[in-house]
Motif scaffolding. Structure first.
Motif, PDB file in Angstrom:
ATOM      1  N   MET A  45      35.329  27.819  39.830  1.00 49.53           N
ATOM      2  CA  MET A  45      35.578  28.855  40.827  1.00 49.53           C
ATOM      3  C   MET A  45      35.530  30.245  40.188  1.00 49.53           C
ATOM      4  SD  MET A  45      38.501  27.011  43.097  1.00 49.53           S
ATOM      5  CE  MET A  45      38.336  28.124  44.501  1.00 49.53           C
ATOM      6  N   VAL A  46      36.029  30.348  38.966  1.00 48.71           N
ATOM      7  CA  VAL A  46      35.960  31.613  38.236  1.00 48.71           C
ATOM      8  C   VAL A  46      34.504  31.906  37.874  1.00 48.71           C
ATOM      9  CG1 VAL A  46      36.757  32.845  36.177  1.00 48.71           C
ATOM     10  CG2 VAL A  46      38.332  31.362  37.422  1.00 48.71           C
ATOM     11  N   LEU A  47      33.755  30.872  37.502  1.00 47.02           N
ATOM     12  CA  LEU A  47      32.315  31.038  37.267  1.00 47.02           C
ATOM     13  C   LEU A  47      31.644  31.560  38.536  1.00 47.02           C
ATOM     14  CD1 LEU A  47      29.645  30.654  35.669  1.00 47.02           C
ATOM     15  CD2 LEU A  47      29.600  28.328  36.597  1.00 47.02           C
ATOM     16  N   GLY A  48      32.032  31.037  39.680  1.00 42.31           N
ATOM     17  CA  GLY A  48      31.467  31.502  40.945  1.00 42.31           C
ATOM     18  C   GLY A  48      31.673  32.994  41.142  1.00 42.31           C
ATOM     19  N   GLN A  49      32.852  33.476  40.796  1.00 45.28           N
ATOM     20  CA  GLN A  49      33.113  34.918  40.903  1.00 45.28           C
ATOM     21  C   GLN A  49      32.221  35.688  39.943  1.00 45.28           C
ATOM     22  OE1 GLN A  49      35.005  36.287  43.218  1.00 45.28           O
ATOM     23  NE2 GLN A  49      34.557  38.332  42.509  1.00 45.28           N
ATOM     24  N   PHE A  50      32.041  35.167  38.722  1.00 50.53           N
ATOM     25  CA  PHE A  50      31.148  35.786  37.741  1.00 50.53           C
ATOM     26  C   PHE A  50      29.734  35.878  38.306  1.00 50.53           C
ATOM     27  CE2 PHE A  50      28.390  35.183  33.897  1.00 50.53           C
ATOM     28  CZ  PHE A  50      28.690  36.372  33.262  1.00 50.53           C
ATOM     29  N   LEU A  51      29.291  34.812  38.964  1.00 48.12           N
ATOM     30  CA  LEU A  51      27.945  34.802  39.543  1.00 48.12           C
ATOM     31  C   LEU A  51      27.846  35.734  40.748  1.00 48.12           C
ATOM     32  CD1 LEU A  51      27.148  30.992  39.272  1.00 48.12           C
ATOM     33  CD2 LEU A  51      26.374  32.840  37.761  1.00 48.12           C
ATOM     34  N   LEU A  52      28.892  35.779  41.583  1.00 46.07           N
ATOM     35  CA  LEU A  52      28.896  36.708  42.721  1.00 46.07           C
ATOM     36  C   LEU A  52      28.781  38.155  42.260  1.00 46.07           C
ATOM     37  CD1 LEU A  52      31.585  35.197  45.100  1.00 46.07           C
ATOM     38  CD2 LEU A  52      29.147  35.461  45.567  1.00 46.07           C
ATOM     39  N   LEU A  53      29.320  38.424  41.090  1.00 45.95           N
ATOM     40  CA  LEU A  53      29.233  39.772  40.523  1.00 45.95           C
ATOM     41  C   LEU A  53      27.950  39.947  39.703  1.00 45.95           C
ATOM     42  CD1 LEU A  53      32.978  40.245  39.566  1.00 45.95           C
ATOM     43  CD2 LEU A  53      31.735  41.304  41.474  1.00 45.95           C
ATOM     44  N   LYS A  54      26.988  39.057  39.939  1.00 43.50           N
ATOM     45  CA  LYS A  54      25.644  39.121  39.352  1.00 43.50           C
ATOM     46  C   LYS A  54      25.667  39.097  37.824  1.00 43.50           C
ATOM     47  CE  LYS A  54      23.891  41.436  43.391  1.00 43.50           C
ATOM     48  NZ  LYS A  54      23.210  42.573  43.958  1.00 43.50           N
ATOM     49  N   LYS A  55      26.614  38.347  37.274  1.00 47.14           N
ATOM     50  CA  LYS A  55      26.768  38.201  35.827  1.00 47.14           C
ATOM     51  C   LYS A  55      26.940  39.546  35.119  1.00 47.14           C
ATOM     52  CE  LYS A  55      23.201  35.239  35.216  1.00 47.14           C
ATOM     53  NZ  LYS A  55      22.380  34.262  34.482  1.00 47.14           N
ATOM     54  N   ASP A  56      27.488  40.509  35.837  1.00 46.14           N
ATOM     55  CA  ASP A  56      27.785  41.827  35.264  1.00 46.14           C
ATOM     56  C   ASP A  56      29.102  41.706  34.499  1.00 46.14           C
ATOM     57  OD1 ASP A  56      29.022  44.463  35.005  1.00 46.14           O
ATOM     58  OD2 ASP A  56      27.407  45.186  36.301  1.00 46.14           O
ATOM     59  N   GLU A  87      36.691  43.595  34.724  1.00 49.45           N
ATOM     60  CA  GLU A  87      37.601  44.395  35.557  1.00 49.45           C
ATOM     61  C   GLU A  87      38.216  43.535  36.665  1.00 49.45           C
ATOM     62  OE1 GLU A  87      38.865  47.442  35.054  1.00 49.45           O
ATOM     63  OE2 GLU A  87      37.781  47.274  33.152  1.00 49.45           O
ATOM     64  N   TRP A  88      37.401  42.691  37.304  1.00 46.46           N
ATOM     65  CA  TRP A  88      37.927  41.801  38.337  1.00 46.46           C
ATOM     66  C   TRP A  88      39.003  40.892  37.749  1.00 46.46           C
ATOM     67  CZ3 TRP A  88      38.018  36.475  38.308  1.00 46.46           C
ATOM     68  CH2 TRP A  88      38.558  35.896  39.464  1.00 46.46           C
ATOM     69  N   LEU A  89      38.742  40.317  36.575  1.00 46.70           N
ATOM     70  CA  LEU A  89      39.695  39.398  35.958  1.00 46.70           C
ATOM     71  C   LEU A  89      41.006  40.105  35.619  1.00 46.70           C
ATOM     72  CD1 LEU A  89      40.154  36.508  35.003  1.00 46.70           C
ATOM     73  CD2 LEU A  89      39.178  37.158  32.796  1.00 46.70           C
ATOM     74  N   LYS A  90      40.909  41.324  35.130  1.00 44.66           N
ATOM     75  CA  LYS A  90      42.125  42.098  34.839  1.00 44.66           C
ATOM     76  C   LYS A  90      42.922  42.329  36.119  1.00 44.66           C
ATOM     77  CE  LYS A  90      39.788  44.869  31.523  1.00 44.66           C
ATOM     78  NZ  LYS A  90      39.550  46.218  30.992  1.00 44.66           N
ATOM     79  N   ASP A  91      42.242  42.695  37.201  1.00 43.80           N
ATOM     80  CA  ASP A  91      42.913  42.936  38.473  1.00 43.80           C
ATOM     81  C   ASP A  91      43.503  41.658  39.061  1.00 43.80           C
ATOM     82  OD1 ASP A  91      42.239  45.618  38.312  1.00 43.80           O
ATOM     83  OD2 ASP A  91      40.542  45.455  39.690  1.00 43.80           O
ATOM     84  N   ALA A  92      42.760  40.558  38.986  1.00 44.46           N
ATOM     85  CA  ALA A  92      43.181  39.303  39.617  1.00 44.46           C
ATOM     86  C   ALA A  92      44.296  38.598  38.864  1.00 44.46           C
ATOM     87  CB  ALA A  92      41.980  38.362  39.766  1.00 44.46           C
ATOM     88  N   SER A  93      44.310  38.750  37.543  1.00 47.58           N
ATOM     89  CA  SER A  93      45.254  37.950  36.766  1.00 47.58           C
ATOM     90  C   SER A  93      46.184  38.757  35.871  1.00 47.58           C
ATOM     91  CB  SER A  93      44.488  36.958  35.883  1.00 47.58           C
ATOM     92  OG  SER A  93      43.795  37.645  34.855  1.00 47.58           O
ATOM     93  N   GLY A  94      45.900  40.017  35.704  1.00 48.83           N
ATOM     94  CA  GLY A  94      46.683  40.813  34.769  1.00 48.83           C
ATOM     95  C   GLY A  94      46.242  40.626  33.326  1.00 48.83           C
ATOM     96  N   ALA A  95      45.052  40.058  33.139  1.00 50.37           N
ATOM     97  CA  ALA A  95      44.529  39.863  31.782  1.00 50.37           C
ATOM     98  C   ALA A  95      44.391  41.211  31.083  1.00 50.37           C
ATOM     99  CB  ALA A  95      43.168  39.168  31.837  1.00 50.37           C
TER     100      ALA A  95
END
Length: 90
Positions: free
Chosen positions: A45-56, A62-70
């Motif tokens: 599912m996290v890979l899916g988000q990576f792909l939705l963001l066009k592997k940018d 930035e998404w991961l930091k926002d979603a998880s606090g990484a």
């Protein structure tokens, strides 16, 4: 010179299947729980988000930091892991 952990090598070295979130480099229990609260309960599912963001890689980190606090290091390690996996298997 960058080094990879055994966890990273294990993840990128085989198909993803039903791997847990914590199989991803940079994601441990606390971040995994935060992602589960966001609806991401498997590594694919996290890979899916990576792909939705066009592997940018920058956008994904930035998404991961926002979603998880990484932090930046954790986000970078996870991003590199997904990039290497997708380069090998997609």
């Amino acid at each position: 010179m960058s080094t990879t952990t055994q966890k990273h090598r294990d993840f990128v070295g085989e198909p993803m299947g039903e791997k847990s979130l914590t199989a991803l480099s940079g994601i441990r229990e606390i971040l995994g729980e935060k992602l589960k609260q966001q609806g991401f309960d498997k590594a694919y599912m996290v890979l899916g988000q990576f792909l939705l963001l066009k592997k940018d890689c920058e956008m994904f980190a930035e998404w991961l930091k926002d979603a998880s606090g990484a932090n930046s290091r954790q986000a970078g390690v996870c991003t590199r892991c997904l990039k290497e996996w997708s380069d090998a298997f997609l």
